[in-house]
Design a protein around this motif. Structure first.
Motif, short mmCIF file in Angstrom:
data_model
loop_
_atom_site.label_atom_id
_atom_site.label_comp_id
_atom_site.label_asym_id
_atom_site.label_seq_id
_atom_site.Cartn_x
_atom_site.Cartn_y
_atom_site.Cartn_z
N ASN A 59 -1.26 -4.95 6.67
CA ASN A 59 -1.02 -4.28 7.70
C ASN A 59 -2.20 -5.15 8.75
O ASN A 59 -1.95 -5.23 10.10
CB ASN A 59 -1.26 -2.93 7.75
N GLU A 60 -3.31 -5.26 8.12
CA GLU A 60 -4.59 -6.05 8.97
C GLU A 60 -4.01 -7.34 9.34
O GLU A 60 -4.20 -7.74 10.51
CB GLU A 60 -5.55 -6.12 8.22
N TRP A 61 -3.16 -8.18 8.47
CA TRP A 61 -3.00 -9.56 8.94
C TRP A 61 -1.73 -9.42 10.18
O TRP A 61 -1.56 -10.09 10.92
CB TRP A 61 -2.52 -10.22 7.84
N LYS A 62 -1.02 -8.40 9.89
CA LYS A 62 0.10 -8.15 11.16
C LYS A 62 -0.50 -7.85 12.39
O LYS A 62 0.15 -8.28 13.23
CB LYS A 62 1.13 -7.07 10.60
N ARG A 63 -1.42 -7.02 12.22
CA ARG A 63 -2.08 -6.71 13.60
C ARG A 63 -2.61 -7.99 14.21
O ARG A 63 -2.82 -8.06 15.38
CB ARG A 63 -3.01 -5.49 13.34
N LEU A 64 -3.35 -8.85 13.33
CA LEU A 64 -4.05 -10.04 14.05
C LEU A 64 -2.98 -10.94 14.33
O LEU A 64 -3.21 -11.71 15.42
CB LEU A 64 -4.91 -10.58 13.01
N SER A 84 -1.31 6.33 -19.39
CA SER A 84 -0.31 5.89 -18.53
C SER A 84 -0.59 6.45 -17.16
O SER A 84 -0.24 5.48 -16.02
CB SER A 84 0.99 6.30 -18.99
N GLU A 85 -0.97 7.71 -16.86
CA GLU A 85 -1.12 8.31 -15.50
C GLU A 85 -2.31 7.22 -14.79
O GLU A 85 -2.32 7.13 -13.63
CB GLU A 85 -1.46 9.60 -15.51
N GLN A 86 -3.22 7.20 -15.73
CA GLN A 86 -4.45 6.37 -15.25
C GLN A 86 -3.94 4.78 -14.83
O GLN A 86 -4.38 4.41 -13.71
CB GLN A 86 -5.65 6.34 -16.15
N GLU A 87 -3.08 4.35 -15.45
CA GLU A 87 -2.49 3.02 -15.20
C GLU A 87 -1.79 2.86 -13.63
O GLU A 87 -1.93 2.18 -12.98
CB GLU A 87 -1.67 2.44 -16.18
N ARG A 88 -1.06 4.19 -13.97
CA ARG A 88 -0.18 4.26 -12.57
C ARG A 88 -1.13 4.51 -11.33
O ARG A 88 -0.65 3.89 -10.36
CB ARG A 88 0.95 5.37 -12.76
N GLU A 89 -2.06 5.23 -11.40
CA GLU A 89 -3.03 5.45 -10.21
C GLU A 89 -3.66 4.33 -10.03
O GLU A 89 -3.76 3.86 -8.93
CB GLU A 89 -3.90 6.60 -10.75
N ARG A 90 -3.85 3.51 -11.05
CA ARG A 90 -4.87 2.02 -10.73
C ARG A 90 -3.71 0.90 -10.05
O ARG A 90 -4.22 0.35 -9.10
CB ARG A 90 -5.09 1.29 -12.11
N ARG A 91 -2.48 1.17 -10.40
CA ARG A 91 -1.72 0.11 -9.84
C ARG A 91 -1.25 0.68 -8.30
O ARG A 91 -1.01 -0.08 -7.60
CB ARG A 91 -0.24 0.31 -10.58
N ARG A 92 -1.36 1.96 -8.23
CA ARG A 92 -1.13 2.59 -6.89
C ARG A 92 -2.20 2.09 -5.97
O ARG A 92 -1.86 1.65 -4.70
CB ARG A 92 -0.73 4.23 -6.88
N MET A 93 -3.18 2.32 -6.44
CA MET A 93 -4.45 1.89 -5.68
C MET A 93 -4.49 0.40 -5.34
O MET A 93 -4.68 0.01 -4.12
CB MET A 93 -5.82 2.31 -6.45
N LEU A 94 -3.94 -0.49 -6.36
CA LEU A 94 -3.88 -1.90 -5.95
C LEU A 94 -2.86 -1.92 -4.89
O LEU A 94 -3.14 -2.87 -4.12
CB LEU A 94 -3.51 -2.62 -7.23
N LYS A 95 -1.84 -1.41 -5.08
CA LYS A 95 -0.48 -1.52 -3.92
C LYS A 95 -0.85 -1.14 -2.57
O LYS A 95 -0.77 -1.59 -1.62
CB LYS A 95 0.50 -0.80 -4.53
N ASP A 96 -2.01 0.05 -2.55
CA ASP A 96 -2.28 0.73 -1.23
C ASP A 96 -3.37 -0.44 -0.74
O ASP A 96 -3.35 -0.63 0.67
CB ASP A 96 -3.33 1.89 -1.57
N GLU A 97 -3.94 -1.04 -1.46
CA GLU A 97 -5.10 -2.27 -1.13
C GLU A 97 -4.13 -3.25 -0.75
O GLU A 97 -4.64 -3.90 0.57
CB GLU A 97 -6.03 -2.35 -2.20
N TRP A 98 -3.23 -3.62 -1.10
CA TRP A 98 -2.56 -4.86 -0.60
C TRP A 98 -1.72 -4.44 0.50
O TRP A 98 -1.68 -5.40 1.42
CB TRP A 98 -1.46 -5.14 -1.82
N ASP A 99 -1.12 -3.34 0.87
CA ASP A 99 -0.46 -2.88 2.00
C ASP A 99 -1.36 -2.96 2.98
O ASP A 99 -1.28 -3.42 4.18
CB ASP A 99 -0.02 -1.47 1.88
N LYS A 100 -2.78 -2.46 3.09
CA LYS A 100 -3.85 -2.36 3.90
C LYS A 100 -4.18 -3.74 4.45
O LYS A 100 -4.24 -4.12 5.57
CB LYS A 100 -4.88 -1.62 3.43
N TRP A 101 -4.26 -4.62 3.36
CA TRP A 101 -4.47 -6.29 3.76
C TRP A 101 -3.46 -6.76 4.56
O TRP A 101 -3.61 -7.47 5.57
CB TRP A 101 -4.51 -6.77 2.60
#
Length: 718
Positions: free
Chosen positions: A666-671, A647-664
């Protein structure tokens, strides 16, 4: 030794004597024995540099000893007897039989040399005739001529062998001590062979060992899982070890094609088929039985395919594998093979026939051993156009006493199925109807452990139903049958125990219209997979026979293989390279939950590592079953820890996916911000990007699509 004479001096001497050297044949000149006049030949220089061993070229000659010693008047008769015996095995060359004679007495010396056309024929003659009893006083001893060089090298005085210091070997069963109680499996895909732990808790396999080009055809676990065997052109090899797979022993057998371990994995049987040099001759079959630990050949068998044909007087020229079937339980005490009107039973103490003779059974067609006891079940078809009925017999080994016999009438075919504990034997009998135009099927059920071995007859409700599959419950008293002629057959479950203990077989239930054509019981019993392979495209139904209910239905499209792990907790389904797509395997829980899936291109083989029988007594196993909750607390806690980790690994996987989404984002907001002025310019100075702040207006725009010019003529006179 004389001085060396130069060629110039020889020519001068020949001139004085009037000898023309061109007319002299120097090759005809022979020096005195032992004299070389100081001239060393090129051959001798080579031999001094390196001692080479050459093939003597006598591989097609045998030496037959213990022949009668006869005077000249009986020589021709003895030669005729010898030719008759040895000429049946192969072609003896012209002048290929020589019997030495004592020049003093003019009598034969009691042995002879026989030369065959090929070494294979000579080897077969040695195999077939060594120990042949001509009469009470003359029993042949046959050896290969080439063996005498080896015999002559034996020293006259015995020297004690060197004693090697003892070095403890590896613990070949260490894999059984895995703290997580996991099982191993081996797979072959492409040129790689890999061994894994089945880490079902973490929903993935854990690598153990990987090797490229480990085998040239297939791999095979030994019966108890101690060894992994690989196949090579030079022979077979077995591997094992505590932490990895080391080569433990080689077994030399050229062009080996098939192997088979004895139930107690003490012996390894290897098989090869060799094409003859003459196309008109039959293939040459070679079977070796090795001691697994020492690598020593305990017995070899050689002959043509007809010598190992399965069947009675029909003489079917085909070899069925395994040729030798092991019996007597896990002690590896007996093995047997079927021949023409005989069953040859050997014992492993001397690797010779029991009582030095085969069990004669006229027209015997099939036999099988009890899995636990030295009992053979054999089938003999009808003879004399039905005047002599077919029969199934149970024979005790080594006494060869017939324990039970059942005559069967109007038999078309027969198949025998032993229950894994040897408690029951089911005989499926296909019989002709009175018109002989069709057949129907019934079962003869033998209760082996009961007094006098009672037999019960079972017929299906619709006895004309075709039997598609039959399977005993391992270590249990139930069996399952798939029957019917419809595209969706029925599946019936029976028990050898009835509710009132009347000793009669009873039907538990019938499942109607199932997409199944194969049965796979769990090794622990209770659960079974009703599988639809081939035409049913991998339909799976996980069924609980205790509760008579379906636990789950699933599909592994185009599945070719299904195999339970040794504990009955997990099951693997695989699609091998017989299909070009979706190659790989799935691991399921016993109740039908898909745990993980692995895809592999060019996937050839999947095999669970067998486990040896438990050392626990039945009483201890019963105690554990009664107190299972107490023992299971530890494992439930471990499962909970793993679940939390997952479950912790799954939560970590989802957190990484969310961070990747937020990064994407933010990049489009900057552009978007960087292009704000450009958008404002395109909107004629309007700064807002919100569509709601703009008023939509309809504007008509006239646009010239095309302009054409045409000259018209007018007639003013009209």
């Amino acid at each position: 030794m004389a001085d060396v004479v130069l060629m110039k001096e020889i020519e001068e001497t020949a001139g004085r004597l009037g000898i023309d050297l061109s007319q002299v044949d120097f090759d005809a000149i022979r020096l005195p024995p032992g004299e070389d006049f100081g001239i060393i030949s090129d051959d001798e220089e080579v031999l001094q540099e390196e001692s080479l061993e050459f093939d003597s070229g006598f591989g097609n000659i045998i030496v037959v000893d213990n022949l009668p010693v006869v005077p000249p008047e009986k020589f021709e008769k003895l030669e005729g007897v010898v030719r008759k015996i040895f000429g049946q095995i192969g072609v003896i060359k012209d002048d290929g039989l020589w019997m030495p004679v004592d020049h003093t007495t003019q009598k034969t010396l009691g042995y002879c040399f026989i030369e065959y056309g090929t070494p294979q024929e000579a080897e077969l003659a040695k195999e077939k005739t060594d120990g042949y009893k001509l009469d009470r006083a003359h029993i042949f001893t046959v050896n290969m001529f080439e063996d005498f060089d080896r015999f002559m090298k034996v020293p006259d005085e015995w020297a004690p062998p060197e004693v090697s210091p003892y070095t403890p070997g590896e613990n070949l069963q260490q894999w059984l001590t895995d703290e997580k109680a996991r099982d191993q499996f081996v797979i072959r895909a492409g040129s790689d062979t890999e061994v894994f732990w089945n880490d079902a808790r973490h929903l993935k396999p854990e690598p153990v060992y990987k090797r490229t080009f480990w085998t040239e055809s297939f791999v095979q676990w030994s019966s108890l899982g101690t060894y992994l065997a690989t196949i090579h052109r030079q022979g077979a090899a077995v591997w094992g070890g505590a932490g990895t797979f080391n080569r433990l022993m080689r077994f030399a057998h050229q062009q080996v094609k098939l192997i088979d371990f004895s139930p107690g994995e003490k012996y390894l049987v290897t098989y090869s088929s060799h094409e003859p040099s003459n196309p008109r001759d039959a293939n040459r079959i070679v079977i070796n039985i090795f001691d697994v630990r020492t690598g020593k050949v305990m017995r070899d068998f050689k002959g043509s395919p007809d010598d190992f044909a399965i069947g009675g007087t029909g003489g079917v020229a085909g070899v069925s594998w395994p040729v030798f079937r092991w019996g007597g339980g896990k002690d590896d005490k007996y093995f047997a093979r079927i021949g023409k009107n005989v069953i040859s039973v050997y014992e492993t103490e001397t690797f010779s026939l029991i009582d030095k003779k085969s069990l004669k059974v006229e027209n015997v067609m099939d036999f099988c051993w009890s899995p636990t006891d030295p009992i053979i079940a054999l089938f003999v078809p009808e003879l004399g156009g039905g005047n002599q009925p077919a029969r199934v017999s149970l024979v005790q080994i080594p006494s060869k006493e017939e324990l039970r016999q059942k005559n069967l009438f109007s038999v078309s075919d027969c198949k025998m199925y032993w229950q894994s504990n040897g408690d029951y034997l089911a005989v499926k009998v296909d019989r002709y109807t009175k018109t002989k135009k069709s057949t129907y099927t019934g079962f003869e059920l033998f209760r082996i452990k009961e007094r006098d071995i009672p037999i019960e007859v079972l017929e299906l409700e619709n006895k004309n139903d075709k039997i598609i599959a039959f399977a005993w419950e391992p270590k249990g008293h139930r069996f399952a049958v798939i029957h019917g002629d419809n595209p969706r057959p029925d599946i019936s479950f029976y028990s050898m125990r009835s509710t009132n203990n009347s000793g009669r077989v009873s039907k538990l239930t019938t499942l109607k219209g199932k997409q199944a054509n194969a049965l796979f019981w769990s090794p622990a019993g209770r659960f079974i997979i009703l599988a639809g392979l081939k035409g049913f495209n991998g339909q799976l139904e996980f069924y609980n026979v205790d509760e008579l209910e379906t636990m789950a239905t699933a599909e592994h499209f185009m599945a070719t293989d299904i195999e339970w792990d040794p504990t009955g907790r997990y099951v693997a389904t695989a699609v091998t390279s017989v299909h070009e797509m979706e190659n790989g395997f799935n691991i399921w829980s016993f109740n039908g939950k898909l745990l993980y899936r692995i895809l592999k291109d060019h996937f050839f083989q999947f095999a669970w590592r067998p486990r040896p029988p438990s050392f626990l007594s039945p009483e201890k196993e019963e105690e554990i079953a009664k107190n299972l909750k107490k023992y299971s607390k530890k494992y439930e806690a471990e499962d909970q820890d793993v679940s939390m980790l997952l479950s912790e690994q799954e939560r970590e996987r989802r957190r990484m996916l969310k961070d990747e989404w937020d990064k994407w984002v933010n990049e489009w907001k900057r552009l978007h911000e960087e292009e704000k002025l450009l958008r404002q310019k395109l909107r004629d100075g309007e700064a807002s990007d919100e569509e709601e702040e703009y008023e939509a207006k309809e504007v008509e725009v006239e646009e010239i699509l095309d302009v054409s010019e045409e000259v018209l003529s007018f007639d003013f006179g009209q």
